[in-house]
Design an enzyme around this catalytic site. Structure first.
Site, PDB file in Angstrom:
ATOM      1  N   LYS A  37       0.871  -1.182   0.000  1.00 53.76           N
ATOM      2  CA  LYS A  37       0.000   0.000   0.000  1.00 53.76           C
ATOM      3  C   LYS A  37       0.901   1.223   0.000  1.00 53.76           C
ATOM      4  O   LYS A  37       1.227   1.778   1.045  1.00 53.76           O
ATOM      5  CB  LYS A  37      -0.901  -0.043   1.237  1.00 53.76           C
ATOM      6  CG  LYS A  37      -2.339   0.221   0.889  1.00 53.76           C
ATOM      7  CD  LYS A  37      -3.279  -0.026   2.001  1.00 53.76           C
ATOM      8  CE  LYS A  37      -4.481   0.856   1.771  1.00 53.76           C
ATOM      9  NZ  LYS A  37      -5.547   0.612   2.674  1.00 53.76           N
TER      10      LYS A  37
HETATM   11  N1  PXG Z   1      -8.094  -2.890  -2.736  1.00 55.20           N
HETATM   12  C1  PXG Z   1      -7.422  -1.735  -2.841  1.00 55.20           C
HETATM   13  C2  PXG Z   1      -6.643  -1.460  -4.075  1.00 55.20           C
HETATM   14  C3  PXG Z   1      -7.457  -0.813  -1.780  1.00 55.20           C
HETATM   15  O1  PXG Z   1      -6.768   0.327  -1.878  1.00 55.20           O
HETATM   16  C4  PXG Z   1      -8.916  -2.326  -0.569  1.00 55.20           C
HETATM   17  C5  PXG Z   1      -8.815  -3.197  -1.642  1.00 55.20           C
HETATM   18  C6  PXG Z   1      -9.689  -2.745   0.636  1.00 55.20           C
HETATM   19  O2  PXG Z   1      -8.798  -3.101   1.691  1.00 55.20           O
HETATM   20  P1  PXG Z   1      -9.198  -2.909   3.220  1.00 55.20           P
HETATM   21  O3  PXG Z   1      -8.010  -3.358   3.980  1.00 55.20           O
HETATM   22  O4  PXG Z   1      -9.482  -1.439   3.392  1.00 55.20           O
HETATM   23  O5  PXG Z   1     -10.389  -3.735   3.490  1.00 55.20           O
HETATM   24  C7  PXG Z   1      -8.241  -1.093  -0.628  1.00 55.20           C
HETATM   25  C8  PXG Z   1      -8.406  -0.117   0.471  1.00 55.20           C
HETATM   26  C9  PXG Z   1     -10.626   5.044  -0.635  1.00 55.20           C
HETATM   27  C10 PXG Z   1      -9.374   4.343  -0.337  1.00 55.20           C
HETATM   28  O6  PXG Z   1     -10.649   6.289  -0.548  1.00 55.20           O
HETATM   29  C11 PXG Z   1      -9.297   2.980  -0.111  1.00 55.20           C
HETATM   30  C12 PXG Z   1      -8.061   2.385   0.121  1.00 55.20           C
HETATM   31  C13 PXG Z   1      -6.982   3.189   0.101  1.00 55.20           C
HETATM   32  C14 PXG Z   1      -7.089   4.506  -0.124  1.00 55.20           C
HETATM   33  C15 PXG Z   1      -8.268   5.112  -0.333  1.00 55.20           C
HETATM   34  O7  PXG Z   1     -11.589   4.363  -0.987  1.00 55.20           O
HETATM   35  N2  PXG Z   1      -7.725   1.077   0.340  1.00 55.20           N
END
Ligand code: PXG
Length: 285
Positions: free
Chosen positions: A151
């Protein structure tokens, strides 16, 4: 009172919370981040995002200048300072200030930033009616080039997909991997329901291993569903009975249309509804 932002141990008013233009986090997207949810003033599953943050940093040879317990205390402190009950914490670690050149060894001071705020990703009515999404031409990063499991502060792959989706009038976009398999959406993981079975792409599809995805898979299994991680194609999506997305900010959100194909009967399905309810109970009890 202005929202306070944590930068390397000091609290700044939101408008004064600033980072140098020489920070490689800005110059090159060289850094990592996490999104963490709080419910009732308490952090939801803190260990997993902290582990992921440290893992992402390790992959970038980036040493986080604090410990996980210290970071945990500071996150909790920022929620309390800002009086946030149901909120979203963004934690960032940048490479720090360097020179105009890629060399990270010239960066001396990684910046640890904690922003505790509220979040609302999609309008409330979409949780009742469901989203319409579109498959976009931007392919998810090849895992051999840049692992989607990191990330990092470089989210251009996802942002390009998001723009494509928005230009087509869709709030979220579905990304395929380099093999043409379903990977994930721009900030959410994807699930399908087909004949009572729940399906989601495996890690090998080149996805971010979502923490919400993990929690929802556990909930699905506890509820007695046949929950499988399996490669999926666009065709699998089109013929699914139900579809939903999961993410820290989005939680569990139904999808009712993909590439102009109606999913199921065009309304959020019963399995999605049950998992939304169970997720709500898990986080709010
Ligand atoms: N896939 C990607 C590419 C992500 O960035 C998720 C899946 C879900 O993961 P979690 O751990 O949150 O269940 C993410 C989550 C937004 C945002 O504004 C979301 C994410 C990062 C930055 C912004 O929607 N990550």
């Amino acid at each position: 009172m202005a929202l306070k932002v944590y930068i390397n141990g000091t609290l700044y008013d939101k408008d004064d919370a600033k980072i140098s233009v020489y920070d490689h986090g800005l110059l090159y997207g060289d850094g990592v981040f996490e999104g963490i949810r709080s419910y009732g003033g308490k952090v939801f599953r803190l260990q997993e995002p902290l582990d992921r943050l440290w893992d992402s940093a390790k992959a970038l040879w980036l040493e986080i200048p604090t410990s996980k317990p210290q970071m945990a205390r500071n996150i909790q402190r920022m929620l309390e300072t800002n009086g946030i009950e149901d909120g979203y914490v963004r934690v960032l670690v940048t490479r720090g200030c360097g020179t105009l050149g890629l060399d990270p060894n010239r960066c001396t001071d990684p910046q640890v930033i904690i922003i505790a705020d509220t979040v609302s990703l999609y309008p409330k009515e979409l949780y009742e009616k469901g989203l319409a999404i579109i498959t976009v031409s931007t392919v998810r990063s090849h895992p051999a080039a840049l692992s989607p499991r990191i990330k990092s502060l470089n989210y251009l792959n996802n942002i390009l997909a998001k723009i494509e989706g928005l230009q087509a009038g869709c709030i979220e976009a579905l990304m395929l991997n380099h093999k043409g398999e379903v990977a994930e959406c721009t900030g959410d993981n994807i699930f399908l329901v087909r004949r009572g079975r729940i399906l989601t792409p495996p890690n090998e599809a080149g996805i971010l291993e979502g923490i919400t995805r993990d929690a929802v898979m556990t909930l699905a299994r506890e509820a007695g569903y046949d929950m499988r991680e399996t490669p999926l194609t666009k065709h699998d999506v089109y013929i699914a009975d139900e579809c939903f997305l999961t993410g820290t900010a989005a939680e569990v959100v139904p999808v009712v249309k993909v590439d102009s194909r109606t999913i199921g009967d065009g309304t959020p399905g019963p399995v999605t509804g049950e998992l939304m309810q169970r997720f709500h109970e898990l986080t709010r009890s």
